[in-house]
Design a protein around this motif. Structure first.
Motif, PDB file in Angstrom:
ATOM      1  N   ALA A 169       0.822  -1.214   0.000  1.00  0.00           N
ATOM      2  CA  ALA A 169       0.000   0.000   0.000  1.00  0.00           C
ATOM      3  C   ALA A 169       0.855   1.263   0.000  1.00  0.00           C
ATOM      4  CB  ALA A 169      -0.941  -0.015   1.210  1.00  0.00           C
ATOM      5  N   CYS A 170       1.966   1.252   0.756  1.00  0.00           N
ATOM      6  CA  CYS A 170       2.836   2.433   0.806  1.00  0.00           C
ATOM      7  C   CYS A 170       3.400   2.756  -0.578  1.00  0.00           C
ATOM      8  CB  CYS A 170       3.976   2.201   1.799  1.00  0.00           C
ATOM      9  SG  CYS A 170       3.436   1.970   3.503  1.00  0.00           S
ATOM     10  N   CYS A 171       3.846   1.728  -1.294  1.00  0.00           N
ATOM     11  CA  CYS A 171       4.374   1.938  -2.641  1.00  0.00           C
ATOM     12  C   CYS A 171       3.288   2.444  -3.574  1.00  0.00           C
ATOM     13  CB  CYS A 171       4.965   0.637  -3.183  1.00  0.00           C
ATOM     14  SG  CYS A 171       6.300  -0.047  -2.202  1.00  0.00           S
ATOM     15  N   GLU A 172       2.092   1.859  -3.475  1.00  0.00           N
ATOM     16  CA  GLU A 172       0.999   2.266  -4.357  1.00  0.00           C
ATOM     17  C   GLU A 172       0.614   3.725  -4.117  1.00  0.00           C
ATOM     18  OE1 GLU A 172      -0.052   0.549  -6.747  1.00  0.00           O
ATOM     19  OE2 GLU A 172       0.854  -1.390  -6.278  1.00  0.00           O
ATOM     20  N   ARG A 173       0.652   4.173  -2.869  1.00  0.00           N
ATOM     21  CA  ARG A 173       0.360   5.579  -2.596  1.00  0.00           C
ATOM     22  C   ARG A 173       1.394   6.487  -3.256  1.00  0.00           C
ATOM     23  NH1 ARG A 173      -1.605   3.685   2.498  1.00  0.00           N
ATOM     24  NH2 ARG A 173       0.473   3.759   3.420  1.00  0.00           N
ATOM     25  N   GLY A 174       2.645   6.048  -3.253  1.00  0.00           N
ATOM     26  CA  GLY A 174       3.686   6.823  -3.917  1.00  0.00           C
ATOM     27  C   GLY A 174       3.466   6.904  -5.417  1.00  0.00           C
ATOM     28  N   PHE A 175       3.104   5.782  -6.045  1.00  0.00           N
ATOM     29  CA  PHE A 175       2.839   5.779  -7.483  1.00  0.00           C
ATOM     30  C   PHE A 175       1.668   6.697  -7.822  1.00  0.00           C
ATOM     31  CE2 PHE A 175       4.504   1.180  -7.331  1.00  0.00           C
ATOM     32  CZ  PHE A 175       5.812   1.636  -7.396  1.00  0.00           C
ATOM     33  N   SER A 176       0.619   6.642  -6.996  1.00  0.00           N
ATOM     34  CA  SER A 176      -0.546   7.492  -7.237  1.00  0.00           C
ATOM     35  C   SER A 176      -0.165   8.969  -7.128  1.00  0.00           C
ATOM     36  CB  SER A 176      -1.665   7.159  -6.239  1.00  0.00           C
ATOM     37  OG  SER A 176      -2.093   5.826  -6.395  1.00  0.00           O
ATOM     38  N   ALA A 177       0.682   9.286  -6.138  1.00  0.00           N
ATOM     39  CA  ALA A 177       1.110  10.678  -5.972  1.00  0.00           C
ATOM     40  C   ALA A 177       1.904  11.159  -7.178  1.00  0.00           C
ATOM     41  CB  ALA A 177       1.942  10.816  -4.691  1.00  0.00           C
ATOM     42  N   VAL A 178       2.770  10.300  -7.709  1.00  0.00           N
ATOM     43  CA  VAL A 178       3.548  10.676  -8.897  1.00  0.00           C
ATOM     44  C   VAL A 178       2.621  10.974 -10.071  1.00  0.00           C
ATOM     45  CG1 VAL A 178       5.180   9.832 -10.624  1.00  0.00           C
ATOM     46  CG2 VAL A 178       5.623   9.439  -8.212  1.00  0.00           C
ATOM     47  N   ASN A 179       1.619  10.133 -10.285  1.00  0.00           N
ATOM     48  CA  ASN A 179       0.696  10.332 -11.402  1.00  0.00           C
ATOM     49  C   ASN A 179      -0.102  11.613 -11.258  1.00  0.00           C
ATOM     50  OD1 ASN A 179       1.480   7.909 -12.598  1.00  0.00           O
ATOM     51  ND2 ASN A 179      -0.070   6.727 -11.500  1.00  0.00           N
ATOM     52  N   LEU A 180      -0.436  12.003 -10.019  1.00  0.00           N
ATOM     53  CA  LEU A 180      -1.194  13.234  -9.807  1.00  0.00           C
ATOM     54  C   LEU A 180      -0.323  14.481  -9.923  1.00  0.00           C
ATOM     55  CD1 LEU A 180      -3.403  12.115  -6.777  1.00  0.00           C
ATOM     56  CD2 LEU A 180      -4.161  12.485  -9.121  1.00  0.00           C
ATOM     57  N   ILE A 181       0.948  14.359  -9.587  1.00  0.00           N
ATOM     58  CA  ILE A 181       1.847  15.516  -9.585  1.00  0.00           C
ATOM     59  C   ILE A 181       2.502  15.717 -10.950  1.00  0.00           C
ATOM     60  CG2 ILE A 181       3.963  16.463  -8.597  1.00  0.00           C
ATOM     61  CD1 ILE A 181       3.222  14.949  -5.998  1.00  0.00           C
ATOM     62  N   ILE A 225       7.850  17.883  -3.798  1.00  0.00           N
ATOM     63  CA  ILE A 225       6.388  17.966  -3.794  1.00  0.00           C
ATOM     64  C   ILE A 225       5.782  16.681  -3.233  1.00  0.00           C
ATOM     65  CG2 ILE A 225       4.350  18.208  -5.255  1.00  0.00           C
ATOM     66  CD1 ILE A 225       5.979  19.908  -7.156  1.00  0.00           C
ATOM     67  N   MET A 226       6.364  15.522  -3.597  1.00  0.00           N
ATOM     68  CA  MET A 226       5.866  14.255  -3.063  1.00  0.00           C
ATOM     69  C   MET A 226       6.052  14.185  -1.548  1.00  0.00           C
ATOM     70  SD  MET A 226       6.755  11.238  -5.768  1.00  0.00           S
ATOM     71  CE  MET A 226       6.094  10.051  -4.610  1.00  0.00           C
ATOM     72  N   MET A 227       7.174  14.699  -1.058  1.00  0.00           N
ATOM     73  CA  MET A 227       7.415  14.694   0.387  1.00  0.00           C
ATOM     74  C   MET A 227       6.346  15.502   1.118  1.00  0.00           C
ATOM     75  SD  MET A 227       9.412  13.545   2.750  1.00  0.00           S
ATOM     76  CE  MET A 227      10.882  13.055   1.828  1.00  0.00           C
ATOM     77  N   ILE A 228       5.976  16.650   0.536  1.00  0.00           N
ATOM     78  CA  ILE A 228       4.945  17.476   1.166  1.00  0.00           C
ATOM     79  C   ILE A 228       3.590  16.790   1.078  1.00  0.00           C
ATOM     80  CG2 ILE A 228       3.710  19.666   0.998  1.00  0.00           C
ATOM     81  CD1 ILE A 228       6.317  20.902  -0.048  1.00  0.00           C
ATOM     82  N   ARG A 229       3.291  16.201  -0.108  1.00  0.00           N
ATOM     83  CA  ARG A 229       1.979  15.582  -0.291  1.00  0.00           C
ATOM     84  C   ARG A 229       1.779  14.372   0.622  1.00  0.00           C
ATOM     85  NH1 ARG A 229      -2.002  15.743  -4.070  1.00  0.00           N
ATOM     86  NH2 ARG A 229      -3.290  13.870  -4.223  1.00  0.00           N
ATOM     87  N   LEU A 230       2.822  13.541   0.760  1.00  0.00           N
ATOM     88  CA  LEU A 230       2.681  12.307   1.526  1.00  0.00           C
ATOM     89  C   LEU A 230       2.890  12.496   3.022  1.00  0.00           C
ATOM     90  CD1 LEU A 230       4.555   9.842  -0.871  1.00  0.00           C
ATOM     91  CD2 LEU A 230       2.089  10.128  -0.601  1.00  0.00           C
TER      92      LEU A 230
END
Length: 301
Positions: free
Chosen positions: A238-250, A266-271
């Motif tokens: 789940a942690c990896c999938e959240r990272g992938f989703s964040a990349v696709n949104l950013i 930006i990913m650090m701030i989002r997650l």
């Protein structure tokens, strides 16, 4: 994958007008009888293993339930793939029936592709799948003892505890410090801890460890050090999938030139940053960002 396969093949067929294109090369592999046969097989195998996998991802499963889940999975694998009259799963079974009926009769069509395999090709793939399934069953039976109580008494458990101890006890680089875990004391504490865990076997994992942790300050210091870390290790992706989703949104199509440092920030701030509803934290973040950007040298762009 099977649901998306027809659309993927149709797209590759449309893009493979040029016989030398990468789409044509990919279509040759994806559209092969062997690849689609194995894809059906892996779909059935992963479905059979999904219940066992979900059980181990649940932090509320009981020690006494392990044997039931493993036995169910092994039984399902043996019924589906071992023996001369094995049905060969669910999805694979229907595909296999079409393949066998097409041998010597001009082949058959599936996913918009015409296949004309020989009987030897079909039988060889069946043998490969049965061999894989048999190896998987042996692996499950060897990794999980038949009796639930043997889970805590098996020699493999002590071996794994030893590996964990070695990891925590090793000296990293040139840092001169004492090992964080005493390996000998850890291995000496484990048999007593195993008795506590078996006593509370009908409780979930968290409840099992509570009596151990309560006594950890005096009796099980080394085990508790390891357990605190091990219980925090995620057993899913789940942690990896959240990272992938964040990349696709950013990093969207319109921001495809974004470099790695900015994307990482930006990913650090989002997650890990504050929620947008936390006004005080958001203002503090904006002030810190303004100060940082204001101190950057002008680039003339």
């Amino acid at each position: 994958a099977l649901h998306a396969l027809p659309a993927a093949i149709e797209h590759l067929q449309a893009e493979s007008a040029d016989k030398t294109s990468s789409a044509a090369n990919l279509l040759e592999r994806v559209g092969s009888f062997e690849w689609i046969f194995i894809l059906h097989f892996m779909r059935d195998v992963l479905f059979a293993l999904s219940l066992l996998s979900k059980m181990f991802q649940n932090d509320r499963f009981l020690f006494s339930e392990v044997t039931d889940y493993v036995d169910y999975t092994v039984s399902a694998m043996k019924t589906a793939y071992t023996g001369p009259d094995a049905p060969m799963g669910n999805k694979l079974q229907s595909f296999l029936q079409s393949a066998r009926s097409g041998v010597g009769n001009g082949g058959f069509d599936a996913f918009g592709i015409h296949f004309d395999p020989t009987l030897d090709e079909v039988n060889n793939l069946v043998a490969v799948c049965q061999k894989f399934a048999s190896s998987l069953v042996l692996n499950l039976e060897s990794r999980f003892p038949h009796k639930a109580e043997d889970v805590l008494e098996a020699e493999d458990v002590l071996v794994q505890i030893g590996i964990i101890a070695d990891h925590f006890c090793e000296r990293h680089g040139n840092l001169d410090h004492e090992p964080r875990v005493d390996r000998e004391r850890l291995l000496a504490e484990w048999p007593i801890v195993a008795q506590f865990l078996w006593k509370y076997r009908d409780k979930d994992m968290v409840e099992c460890w509570k009596p151990v942790m309560r006594r950890g300050g005096l009796m099980f210091q080394e085990v508790c050090k390891v357990v605190i870390v091990v219980l925090l290790i995620p057993t899913n992706t789940a942690c990896c999938e959240r990272g992938f989703s964040a990349v696709n949104l950013i990093k969207t199509y319109l921001r495809n030139r974004m470099k790695t440092p900015l994307l990482n920030a930006i990913m650090m701030i989002r997650l890990n940053g504050p929620t947008p509803t936390d006004e005080a934290a958001m203002m503090a973040l904006l002030r810190a960002a303004f100060i940082t950007w204001n101190e950057l040298p002008l680039t003339g762009k």
